[in-house]
Write a protein that holds these residues in place. Structure first.
Motif, PDB file in Angstrom:
ATOM      1  N   GLU A  99      10.396  12.850  -9.432  1.00 17.20           N
ATOM      2  CA  GLU A  99       9.314  13.312  -8.318  1.00 17.20           C
ATOM      3  C   GLU A  99       9.076  12.658  -7.208  1.00 17.20           C
ATOM      4  N   GLY A 100       9.971  12.356  -6.576  1.00 14.48           N
ATOM      5  CA  GLY A 100      11.020  12.719  -5.042  1.00 14.48           C
ATOM      6  C   GLY A 100      10.407  10.827  -5.196  1.00 14.48           C
ATOM      7  N   SER A 101       9.692  10.457  -5.367  1.00 11.90           N
ATOM      8  CA  SER A 101       9.200   8.836  -5.659  1.00 11.90           C
ATOM      9  C   SER A 101      10.716   7.782  -6.487  1.00 11.90           C
ATOM     10  N   THR A 102      10.477   6.554  -5.614  1.00 11.37           N
ATOM     11  CA  THR A 102      11.160   5.454  -6.041  1.00 11.37           C
ATOM     12  C   THR A 102      10.662   4.656  -6.670  1.00 11.37           C
ATOM     13  N   TYR A 103      11.694   4.396  -7.944  1.00 12.23           N
ATOM     14  CA  TYR A 103      10.883   3.204  -9.037  1.00 12.23           C
ATOM     15  C   TYR A 103      11.887   2.249  -9.425  1.00 12.23           C
ATOM     16  N   LEU A 104      11.126   1.281  -9.650  1.00 15.13           N
ATOM     17  CA  LEU A 104      12.251  -0.266  -9.862  1.00 15.13           C
ATOM     18  C   LEU A 104      12.262   0.494 -11.479  1.00 15.13           C
ATOM     19  N   MET A 105      13.511   0.569 -12.306  1.00  6.02           N
ATOM     20  CA  MET A 105      13.444   0.397 -13.547  1.00  6.02           C
ATOM     21  C   MET A 105      13.460  -0.862 -14.495  1.00  6.02           C
ATOM     22  N   MET A 106      12.504  -1.374 -15.052  1.00  9.72           N
ATOM     23  CA  MET A 106      13.020  -2.685 -15.730  1.00  9.72           C
ATOM     24  C   MET A 106      12.407  -2.127 -17.506  1.00  9.72           C
ATOM     25  N   ALA A 107      12.977  -1.206 -17.623  1.00 10.98           N
ATOM     26  CA  ALA A 107      13.171  -0.990 -19.035  1.00 10.98           C
ATOM     27  C   ALA A 107      14.619  -0.236 -19.281  1.00 10.98           C
ATOM     28  N   SER A 108      15.209  -0.621 -19.246  1.00 12.83           N
ATOM     29  CA  SER A 108      17.135  -0.489 -19.637  1.00 12.83           C
ATOM     30  C   SER A 108      17.497  -1.341 -20.432  1.00 12.83           C
ATOM     31  N   ASN A 109      18.484  -0.629 -20.823  1.00 11.03           N
ATOM     32  CA  ASN A 109      19.438  -1.515 -21.700  1.00 11.03           C
ATOM     33  C   ASN A 109      20.694  -2.065 -20.817  1.00 11.03           C
ATOM     34  N   ILE A 119       6.891   0.737 -10.697  1.00  9.70           N
ATOM     35  CA  ILE A 119       7.541  -0.310 -12.208  1.00  9.70           C
ATOM     36  C   ILE A 119       7.175   0.551 -12.910  1.00  9.70           C
ATOM     37  N   ILE A 120       8.933   1.092 -13.380  1.00 10.23           N
ATOM     38  CA  ILE A 120       8.900   1.853 -14.632  1.00 10.23           C
ATOM     39  C   ILE A 120       9.015   0.851 -15.759  1.00 10.23           C
ATOM     40  N   LEU A 121       8.149   0.914 -16.949  1.00 16.23           N
ATOM     41  CA  LEU A 121       7.852  -0.049 -18.275  1.00 16.23           C
ATOM     42  C   LEU A 121       7.214   0.506 -18.944  1.00 16.23           C
ATOM     43  N   VAL A 180      15.301  -7.638 -18.445  1.00 20.62           N
ATOM     44  CA  VAL A 180      15.566  -7.736 -16.578  1.00 20.62           C
ATOM     45  C   VAL A 180      17.406  -7.448 -16.762  1.00 20.62           C
ATOM     46  N   THR A 181      17.911  -7.620 -15.989  1.00 15.79           N
ATOM     47  CA  THR A 181      19.737  -8.003 -16.182  1.00 15.79           C
ATOM     48  C   THR A 181      19.706  -7.964 -14.738  1.00 15.79           C
ATOM     49  N   ALA A 182      21.219  -8.136 -14.546  1.00 13.43           N
ATOM     50  CA  ALA A 182      22.134  -9.091 -13.698  1.00 13.43           C
ATOM     51  C   ALA A 182      21.651  -7.711 -12.637  1.00 13.43           C
ATOM     52  N   SER A 183      21.275  -7.060 -12.184  1.00 17.26           N
ATOM     53  CA  SER A 183      22.078  -6.595 -10.673  1.00 17.26           C
ATOM     54  C   SER A 183      20.301  -6.473 -10.041  1.00 17.26           C
ATOM     55  N   ARG A 221       0.648   3.522 -16.988  1.00 14.09           N
ATOM     56  CA  ARG A 221       1.073   3.929 -16.193  1.00 14.09           C
ATOM     57  C   ARG A 221       0.343   2.711 -14.965  1.00 14.09           C
ATOM     58  N   LEU A 222      -0.164   2.077 -15.139  1.00 12.03           N
ATOM     59  CA  LEU A 222      -0.871   1.005 -13.890  1.00 12.03           C
ATOM     60  C   LEU A 222       0.631   0.514 -13.531  1.00 12.03           C
ATOM     61  N   CYS A 223       1.634   0.377 -14.876  1.00 10.95           N
ATOM     62  CA  CYS A 223       2.832  -0.104 -13.557  1.00 10.95           C
ATOM     63  C   CYS A 223       3.555   1.615 -12.677  1.00 10.95           C
ATOM     64  N   GLU A 224       3.345   1.900 -12.958  1.00 13.53           N
ATOM     65  CA  GLU A 224       4.183   3.706 -12.735  1.00 13.53           C
ATOM     66  C   GLU A 224       3.578   3.614 -11.122  1.00 13.53           C
ATOM     67  N   GLN A 225       2.413   3.602 -11.236  1.00 12.23           N
ATOM     68  CA  GLN A 225       1.510   3.308  -9.873  1.00 12.23           C
ATOM     69  C   GLN A 225       1.723   2.555  -9.098  1.00 12.23           C
ATOM     70  N   GLU A 226       2.399   1.327  -9.975  1.00  7.98           N
ATOM     71  CA  GLU A 226       2.974  -0.336  -8.671  1.00  7.98           C
ATOM     72  C   GLU A 226       4.621   0.405  -8.573  1.00  7.98           C
TER      73      GLU A 226
END
Length: 386
Positions: free
Chosen positions: A35-45, A340-342, A361-364, A333-338
């Motif tokens: 939705e137009g904003s950039t998020y840090l993905m912390m829920a990926s495999n 971060i996707i969790l 966490v990932t190597a990247s 939801r609180l993480c998303e407001q900051e």
């Protein structure tokens, strides 16, 4: 006509268990647009961050250029092409076994392997926290299933020792458990398999690329035995899609001839195979990728430990236990407001009252990004037991 389904959805809503997929636009291995904003993905495999690795993408494009976009059918009907043989040979080498076979998904690899090898009249001993694909494979086999307490070899042994009224015995377990991040006690399970003449099926979906220098659970524990049959997926640390099973030539040849999900399903596309080959080549040629994952895993473990949050440094999967469904959704939801996707993980994926944020966490990821996550977690109502 549809009242049954509407009522079931309403009940899910009332219990804070209703789910629907979110549409993210990937930016790179660790960031998405929503939705137009950039998020840090912390829920990926995507544990090794290989979905955006230049070599992995190039191998995928090369495969499309040479072989087209699709496989054209099931391999026993339409034939195979050289990429399949190349991938399966490399998987067998990586897993240090005689032969490998690919499926269209890791879920299908488990369904196809268990339903082919296990017959009605056999008995399965299944860890209580096994993945749904293992559970469904056990059900599909028609065999008797005895569930043993999670990772509890002392509870498993008397079950195995009971007088045999069945055909063959099978012990089935995840290698790395996806929701808790802990590792199956493979040496002890193998010892029991040898003592009670059982085959041992290990799902390495979350272990490949993650433990054992990337080779998985058996390599992690230095276990070698023809009794071990390993399944897994290319969709997580290898950054592609597809499943596999590795074992002795006899076992794999039998699966080829008896596994309905292999015999009747259209085979993997060239792009998927090419990406998987590229990922395995990166693992072999760039050990720093695996080393980065280990470094970030250890960093997150130490940071969580300092906050009193239970964690292990064995795998990059960190369950942040909240408890209630409502509380877990609010924490997400609180993480998303900051930024971060969790994702909120709730029953039936996990036991009741163990709702959690499944942090990976990932190597990247950079250390600065991990530190940002820690700062946000400090403000959440997390269950702490240290």
């Amino acid at each position: 006509m549809f009242n049954r389904y509407a009522k079931a959805l309403t009940l899910r809503q009332e219990e804070s268990q209703l789910r629907s997929p979110r549409t993210y636009t990937p930016i790179d291995a660790t960031h998405v647009m929503y939705e137009g904003s950039t998020y840090l993905m912390m829920a990926s495999n995507n544990y090794l961050g290989l979905t955006h690795h230049p070599h992995v993408k190039e191998r995928s494009l090369q495969a499309i250029q040479q072989y087209g976009t699709g496989s054209g059918g099931a391999r026993l009907t339409s034939g195979s092409f050289p990429l399949f043989q190349e991938l399966e040979a490399r998987l067998a080498q990586w897993k240090e076994c005689e032969k490998a076979l690919t499926f269209t998904a890791g879920f299908m690899a488990n369904l196809g392997t268990i339903s082919a090898l296990v017959n009605k009249g056999d008995i399965i001993f299944s860890d209580e926290l096994n993945h749904a694909s293992l559970i469904d494979g056990c059900r599909l086999s028609g065999a008797k299933v005895q569930v043993y307490p999670h990772r509890d070899v002392h509870a498993l042994e008397p079950l195995l020792a009971e007088p045999m009224h069945y055909g063959m015995r099978f012990i089935i377990t995840d290698g790395v458990f996806s929701m808790d991040g802990d590792i199956a006690p493979l040496p002890e399970l193998l010892e029991l398999a040898e003592r009670y003449d059982a085959l041992l099926i290990v799902d390495d979906a979350h272990a490949t690329g993650v433990i054992g220098e990337g080779r998985g659970t058996a390599h992690h524990f230095h276990c070698e035995s023809p009794r071990i049959i390993t399944t897994g997926t290319m969709s997580k640390a290898l950054g592609s899609i597809g499943g596999y099973v590795c074992g002795s030539q006899t076992i794999i040849d039998y699966i080829i001839n008896h596994s309905r999900p292999f015999i009747f399903a259209t085979a993997l596309s060239p792009a998927d195979i090419g990406a998987s080959l590229g990922a395995l080549e990166v693992l072999a040629q760039e050990p720093r990728v695996y080393q980065n994952l280990r470094s970030n895993t250890e960093y997150m473990h130490k940071a969580l430990h300092s906050l009193g949050i239970p964690s292990s440094d064995e795998t990059p999967i960190f369950p942040i236990i909240i408890g209630s469904n409502e509380g877990t959704l609010e924490a997400s939801r609180l993480c998303e407001q900051e930024g971060i996707i969790l994702s909120a993980i709730r029953p039936p994926t996990v036991p009741i009252n163990t709702g959690r944020l499944r942090l990976t966490v990932t190597a990247s990821h950079t250390k600065a990004e991990l530190q940002k996550v820690i700062q946000v977690l400090q403000r959440l109502p997390i269950q702490k037991t240290l």
